[in-house]
Design an enzyme around this catalytic site. Sequence first.
Site, PDB file in Angstrom:
ATOM      1  N   VAL A   1      34.936  44.454  40.532  1.00  0.00           N
ATOM      2  CA  VAL A   1      33.706  42.996  40.545  1.00  0.00           C
ATOM      3  C   VAL A   1      32.450  43.295  40.889  1.00  0.00           C
ATOM      4  O   VAL A   1      31.466  42.341  40.375  1.00  0.00           O
ATOM      5  CB  VAL A   1      34.321  42.134  41.992  1.00  0.00           C
ATOM      6  CG1 VAL A   1      36.082  41.497  41.464  1.00  0.00           C
ATOM      7  CG2 VAL A   1      33.980  43.017  43.153  1.00  0.00           C
TER       8      VAL A   1
ATOM      9  N   SER B   1      35.761  48.068  43.074  1.00  0.00           N
ATOM     10  CA  SER B   1      37.705  48.515  42.731  1.00  0.00           C
ATOM     11  C   SER B   1      37.614  49.871  41.740  1.00  0.00           C
ATOM     12  O   SER B   1      38.583  50.495  42.001  1.00  0.00           O
ATOM     13  CB  SER B   1      38.471  47.460  42.046  1.00  0.00           C
ATOM     14  OG  SER B   1      38.456  46.534  43.578  1.00  0.00           O
TER      15      SER B   1
ATOM     16  N   TYR C   1      43.474  44.302  37.707  1.00  0.00           N
ATOM     17  CA  TYR C   1      44.149  43.468  38.446  1.00  0.00           C
ATOM     18  C   TYR C   1      45.491  42.519  38.316  1.00  0.00           C
ATOM     19  O   TYR C   1      45.978  43.086  37.280  1.00  0.00           O
ATOM     20  CB  TYR C   1      43.068  41.765  38.825  1.00  0.00           C
ATOM     21  CG  TYR C   1      41.886  42.721  39.944  1.00  0.00           C
ATOM     22  CD1 TYR C   1      41.748  43.439  40.804  1.00  0.00           C
ATOM     23  CD2 TYR C   1      40.857  43.081  39.022  1.00  0.00           C
ATOM     24  CE1 TYR C   1      41.191  44.013  41.373  1.00  0.00           C
ATOM     25  CE2 TYR C   1      39.273  43.190  39.695  1.00  0.00           C
ATOM     26  CZ  TYR C   1      39.642  43.876  40.511  1.00  0.00           C
ATOM     27  OH  TYR C   1      38.650  44.562  41.508  1.00  0.00           O
TER      28      TYR C   1
ATOM     29  N   TYR D   1      35.845  52.326  53.960  1.00  0.00           N
ATOM     30  CA  TYR D   1      36.305  51.547  52.905  1.00  0.00           C
ATOM     31  C   TYR D   1      34.984  51.186  52.105  1.00  0.00           C
ATOM     32  O   TYR D   1      34.798  50.794  51.051  1.00  0.00           O
ATOM     33  CB  TYR D   1      37.494  50.861  53.164  1.00  0.00           C
ATOM     34  CG  TYR D   1      37.732  49.972  51.851  1.00  0.00           C
ATOM     35  CD1 TYR D   1      38.573  50.878  50.906  1.00  0.00           C
ATOM     36  CD2 TYR D   1      37.601  48.825  51.761  1.00  0.00           C
ATOM     37  CE1 TYR D   1      38.792  49.401  49.901  1.00  0.00           C
ATOM     38  CE2 TYR D   1      38.494  47.834  50.857  1.00  0.00           C
ATOM     39  CZ  TYR D   1      38.781  48.317  50.196  1.00  0.00           C
ATOM     40  OH  TYR D   1      39.283  47.156  48.362  1.00  0.00           O
TER      41      TYR D   1
END
Length: 305
Positions: free
Chosen positions: A259, A61, A241, A189
Site C-alpha cells: 500500500v 506488504s 491481494y 512487524y
Amino acid sequence: MKYILDEIIENNRKYTSEGNVATYIPELAKGNRDDLGVCVIDMENNTYKSGDYDRKFTIQSVSKPISLALAIMDNGKENVFSKVGMEPSGDPFNSIMKLETVKPSIPYNPMINAGAIVITSMIKGKDNDEKLDRMLNFFRRLSCNPTLEVNKDVYMSEKITGDRNRAIAYLLKSEGIIDGDIEGILDLYFKQCAIEVTVEDLARMGANLASYGIDISNGERIVSEDIARTVKTFMVTCGMYDASGEFAINVGIPSKSGVGGGIMCSVPKKLGIGVFGPSLDKKGNSVAGIRVLKDISRRASLSIF
C-alpha cells in the site's frame, strides 16, 4: 529498454488520477499520487530506470515474501507451514473473517496480514533488536543496498493506528497460532513494513529471486533454490491481494504489491522489476503501476503462462 520504459511511463502516467494514496496509515497520506517510476534489472545486472525512480517509499506488504524466505531459513518449511496455509484467501489483505469461521484458525497464506504477522513472529533472535538487525541485514543483502533503514515516522504512524493488526494478532494468539509477546511481535512487524526503499531496491530483490536465490552481482547464493521458488509461487497466487487472479491473467509475472505504492516483480531467469505509484485502487494495488507492468509484460513477452 530505456526508450521502451520512458514510453511506457509517459503513456501510463495519466492513470495515477484514477486512484488515491493510502490514508489509513496517516504518514502514507502525504504521498504524491502523481509519482510513477520503474526499474528493470536483467540477469546480466544491466539496470534500466525511468520516471520517478529516485523516490523513496516504504516497502509495506512487499516485505512479506522476503520475511517469508527468512522465516523458512530459520525454521524450515514444515514448521512454517504448520502455522500458515498455502492457499489464496479471496478476501481483503486485512480481513479477520476466516480466522473465526474456518477451523483450524491458521491464516490462509503468508501474503495477507494475518499470515505475515505469524511469519514475523517466527524470525529468530534473542530479543527484538537482534531480530530487527537480522531482518534488516537480510533485506539489505537481497537488495544489495547496505543503507536500507526503517522510516521512523511511518513506523510510528503504523504503530499508533494499527488496531486491526492488533485484533488479528491477539486472535491468533488465542488460537495458539502465535507464541510470545504480541506487542513485541507487532512492533517488529510495523518496522518491517516501514523499511524505506526505491524501485531499484525492489528490482534488485526481484532479480535475485528470479535467479533462484543467487546474487546476480557476484554469483553468491543468498537463499536456496527451493525457497526462491516457494516465494515466487506465493507471489503468483497471492501477491496482488484479492486481485491476484486477474493480475496473473493480464500480466502473468510473479509480483507482490504494497500500500506504499510499490510492486516487486520476479520473472524467472529473466528480470527483476520494481514499480512505484502510490495512487492505489480499491484493493490496495498501484493503479498506474499495474498498467506499466501490463505494458512491459506484453512488449517483452514476459508472462510465465
